[in-house]
Design a protein around this motif. Structure first.
Motif, PDB file in Angstrom:
ATOM      1  N   GLY A   1      -1.659   3.856  -1.496  1.00 49.31           N
ATOM      2  CA  GLY A   1      -2.696   4.605  -0.789  1.00 49.31           C
ATOM      3  C   GLY A   1      -3.296   3.811   0.358  1.00 49.31           C
ATOM      4  O   GLY A   1      -3.692   4.375   1.388  1.00 49.31           O
ATOM      5  N   ALA A   2      -3.357   2.476   0.214  1.00 44.94           N
ATOM      6  CA  ALA A   2      -3.912   1.637   1.284  1.00 44.94           C
ATOM      7  C   ALA A   2      -3.067   1.727   2.541  1.00 44.94           C
ATOM      8  O   ALA A   2      -3.594   1.883   3.656  1.00 44.94           O
ATOM      9  CB  ALA A   2      -4.012   0.192   0.813  1.00 44.94           C
ATOM     10  N   ALA A   3      -1.745   1.626   2.390  1.00 46.03           N
ATOM     11  CA  ALA A   3      -0.854   1.703   3.554  1.00 46.03           C
ATOM     12  C   ALA A   3      -0.909   3.083   4.192  1.00 46.03           C
ATOM     13  O   ALA A   3      -0.887   3.210   5.420  1.00 46.03           O
ATOM     14  CB  ALA A   3       0.575   1.363   3.140  1.00 46.03           C
ATOM     15  N   ARG A   4      -0.972   4.138   3.371  1.00 42.99           N
ATOM     16  CA  ARG A   4      -1.033   5.492   3.923  1.00 42.99           C
ATOM     17  C   ARG A   4      -2.308   5.700   4.729  1.00 42.99           C
ATOM     18  O   ARG A   4      -2.282   6.283   5.816  1.00 42.99           O
ATOM     19  CB  ARG A   4      -0.940   6.531   2.806  1.00 42.99           C
ATOM     20  CG  ARG A   4       0.426   6.624   2.146  1.00 42.99           C
ATOM     21  CD  ARG A   4       0.578   7.951   1.405  1.00 42.99           C
ATOM     22  NE  ARG A   4      -0.477   8.172   0.420  1.00 42.99           N
ATOM     23  CZ  ARG A   4      -0.451   7.700  -0.821  1.00 42.99           C
ATOM     24  NH1 ARG A   4       0.577   6.967  -1.228  1.00 42.99           N
ATOM     25  NH2 ARG A   4      -1.436   7.956  -1.656  1.00 42.99           N
ATOM     26  N   PHE A   5      -3.439   5.215   4.193  1.00 45.32           N
ATOM     27  CA  PHE A   5      -4.692   5.410   4.933  1.00 45.32           C
ATOM     28  C   PHE A   5      -4.683   4.636   6.240  1.00 45.32           C
ATOM     29  O   PHE A   5      -5.071   5.167   7.290  1.00 45.32           O
ATOM     30  CB  PHE A   5      -5.900   4.992   4.100  1.00 45.32           C
ATOM     31  CG  PHE A   5      -7.188   5.195   4.840  1.00 45.32           C
ATOM     32  CD1 PHE A   5      -7.793   6.441   4.877  1.00 45.32           C
ATOM     33  CD2 PHE A   5      -7.776   4.156   5.553  1.00 45.32           C
ATOM     34  CE1 PHE A   5      -8.962   6.654   5.596  1.00 45.32           C
ATOM     35  CE2 PHE A   5      -8.936   4.353   6.273  1.00 45.32           C
ATOM     36  CZ  PHE A   5      -9.531   5.612   6.298  1.00 45.32           C
ATOM     37  N   LEU A   6      -4.264   3.375   6.206  1.00 47.01           N
ATOM     38  CA  LEU A   6      -4.238   2.577   7.431  1.00 47.01           C
ATOM     39  C   LEU A   6      -3.270   3.167   8.448  1.00 47.01           C
ATOM     40  O   LEU A   6      -3.514   3.113   9.657  1.00 47.01           O
ATOM     41  CB  LEU A   6      -3.864   1.135   7.110  1.00 47.01           C
ATOM     42  CG  LEU A   6      -4.944   0.309   6.405  1.00 47.01           C
ATOM     43  CD1 LEU A   6      -4.392  -1.045   5.985  1.00 47.01           C
ATOM     44  CD2 LEU A   6      -6.166   0.129   7.297  1.00 47.01           C
ATOM     45  N   THR A   7      -2.167   3.747   7.983  1.00 48.27           N
ATOM     46  CA  THR A   7      -1.234   4.413   8.898  1.00 48.27           C
ATOM     47  C   THR A   7      -1.912   5.607   9.555  1.00 48.27           C
ATOM     48  O   THR A   7      -1.782   5.821  10.766  1.00 48.27           O
ATOM     49  CB  THR A   7       0.025   4.873   8.143  1.00 48.27           C
ATOM     50  OG1 THR A   7       0.695   3.722   7.611  1.00 48.27           O
ATOM     51  CG2 THR A   7       0.976   5.616   9.073  1.00 48.27           C
ATOM     52  N   GLY A   8      -2.656   6.389   8.763  1.00 43.84           N
ATOM     53  CA  GLY A   8      -3.392   7.516   9.323  1.00 43.84           C
ATOM     54  C   GLY A   8      -4.444   7.073  10.320  1.00 43.84           C
ATOM     55  O   GLY A   8      -4.637   7.703  11.367  1.00 43.84           O
TER      56      GLY A   8
END
Length: 486
Positions: free
Chosen positions: A214-221
């Motif tokens: 979830g951390a990588a997905r949020f930072l990507t967003g």
């Protein structure tokens, strides 16, 4: 803003600067109350948790972010996620009081005294509970690792060493050099703290049962949002003195940390529950407090509008409109200033600008029928173009900064020339927007759903970013998605 304007412009804009924002919708109404829910070797030792900070300080901070956002369902969800994360940390006995901020900026931060703040803009960007939990785990890690105390003590130590060399040893040149060097040391220290908080946050995320990816997905967003806002589509390199590493760099680090834990799909994301909790929250600016549409800013109550030059991304904060280019090399500030009867515009600039102004640069002008005064100020690292302009009974400042010795005059003049008044028809057309959760119908395309969005431009791109979807993605019938509506 005027007392620290030079420092504000030179320090740059964070991803999530504050926005004054809009009211309530759906069930997102009601009274709000707070809900309880290894330092790097070069840092000095710290002991204990600092519980400083008064209620008055809290009130001032909240006011600077547009006030509290009244969304009981969302607040309850954030508080429950926070409580679950804290139980998974090495300090499960600590408590946090959660406050939602009425700001469209994507931001969250935790103070050493246990207060945790989350903007509604962050809630709008996150696509599931694990993404929200990733941000909260990162901020909680800063507190559990005592980063704020270590950074403060290191700054004080650097300042003391520089002062001793300059004053006691009578060597001002070396003292100044050490002070400059300490800025780089502190910046590197702050960046290392961000990486450390990222790593600790991913571990906490997993221990709490959330999807560690979830951390990588949020930072990507977040990275996609900033690229969309800047109109570049490109990731930018971190400033050497930036206290945060570049977002792509952080994405790489948190992805590697998640892979060390397990494969994608491990842990819960609670997407359906998350989207239900944010259904109806306000999105974007409140038109009554000024609104940004692409590069254009309009403020119906103050009766003024302007368009930023190409390449600038705008943020409407509680006290000013701030803008920056993707590389951070150019910045702008627009704000309203209080004046007393008979005060001339030249005096306004002199009274509200701390640095020296070239006395021969003052010019009295008319900009689209509005009286104005422009001037130049040259700092050690920045070149400033300044203007004070009067629209009706309101006085505004327009300030553009360019890093180095390059004069930003061409872009500054285009900006000045765009200033105008806001008519009644323009004001009536500006309405607040909100997040609505809708279910995809069989065969419904991304483009068709994006056309339901009220965002002004690039509907499809904004829909994809808002929902964490890649280009070419297809909608899953029966699944919920976020759109922006009036």
């Amino acid at each position: 803003m005027d007392g620290s304007l030079t420092r504000t412009l030179a320090a740059g804009l964070a991803a999530g600067l504050i926005l004054a924002a809009a009211g309530c919708a759906g069930d997102q109404t009601g009274a709000i109350s707070p809900v309880a829910v290894t330092v790097p070797p070069e840092a000095p030792r710290t002991t204990g948790r600092e519980r400083g900070g008064s209620d008055a300080d809290h009130a001032k901070l909240v006011a600077s972010f547009g006030g509290e956002y009244r969304a009981p369902t969302a607040l309850r969800m954030v508080s429950e996620v926070t409580d679950r994360l804290v139980r998974a940390t090495e300090r499960p006995d600590e408590t946090y009081a959660v406050t939602l901020l009425d700001s469209a900026a994507v931001n969250a931060f935790a103070l050493p005294n246990g207060r945790l703040y989350v903007t509604r803009g962050l809630l709008a960007l996150a696509s599931d509970t694990s993404e929200l939990a990733a941000v909260l785990a990162h901020e909680i890690a800063h507190v559990t690792l005592r980063h704020a105390s270590a950074r403060t003590e290191m700054a004080l130590r650097s300042e003391l060493v520089s002062k001793v060399v300059a004053d006691v040893l009578n060597d001002p040149a070396t003292g100044a050099l050490l002070q400059d060097q300490s800025r780089f040391v502190l910046a590197r220290f702050s960046r290392s703290q961000e990486f450390e908080a990222d790593q600790a946050g991913v571990r906490t995320l997993s221990r709490a049962g959330y999807d560690p990816f979830g951390a990588a997905r949020f930072l990507t967003g977040l990275n996609r949002t900033m690229a969309l806002k800047a109109g570049s589509g490109l990731a930018t390199e971190a400033d050497l003195l930036a206290t945060h590493p570049s977002t792509p760099e952080r994405i790489t680090q948190v992805t590697q940390a998640a892979r060390r834990i397990g494969a994608p799909g491990l842990g819960a994301d609670d997407r359906v529950r998350y989207l239900a909790a944010i259904d109806g929250i306000a999105y974007g600016d409140n038109p009554a407090d000024g609104i940004v549409r692409g590069r254009r800013f309009l403020h119906p109550r103050l009766g003024v509008t302007f368009e930023a030059p190409d390449g600038f991304a705008l943020e409407n904060t509680a006290r000013a409109v701030l803008g920056t280019t993707p590389d951070g090399g150019r910045r702008l500030l627009f704000d309203a200033v209080e004046t007393h009867a008979g005060q001339g515009l030249e005096d306004v600039l002199k009274a509200t600008w701390n640095d020296a102004i070239d006395t021969g640069s003052f010019q009295n002008r008319m900009i689209n029928g509005f009286p104005a005064v422009t001037a130049v100020s040259k700092g050690k690292e920045w070149f400033f173009r300044l203007a004070a302009l009067r629209v009706g009974t309101n006085t505004f400042r327009l300030i553009m900064a360019a890093k180095g010795t390059a004069d930003p005059e061409p872009a500054f003049e285009r900006w000045l020339a765009s200033v105008g008044g806001v008519g009644p028809d323009d004001a009536r057309r500006l309405r607040p927007t909100r997040i609505q959760i809708v279910t995809a119908a069989p065969g419904e395309s991304v483009e068709a759903m994006a056309r339901r969005m009220v965002v002004g431009d690039r509907e499809t791109e904004r829909f994809l970013v808002l929902n964490g979807l890649d280009r070419g993605a297809t909608l899953r019938p029966g699944q919920p998605y976020k759109i922006v509506v009036e």
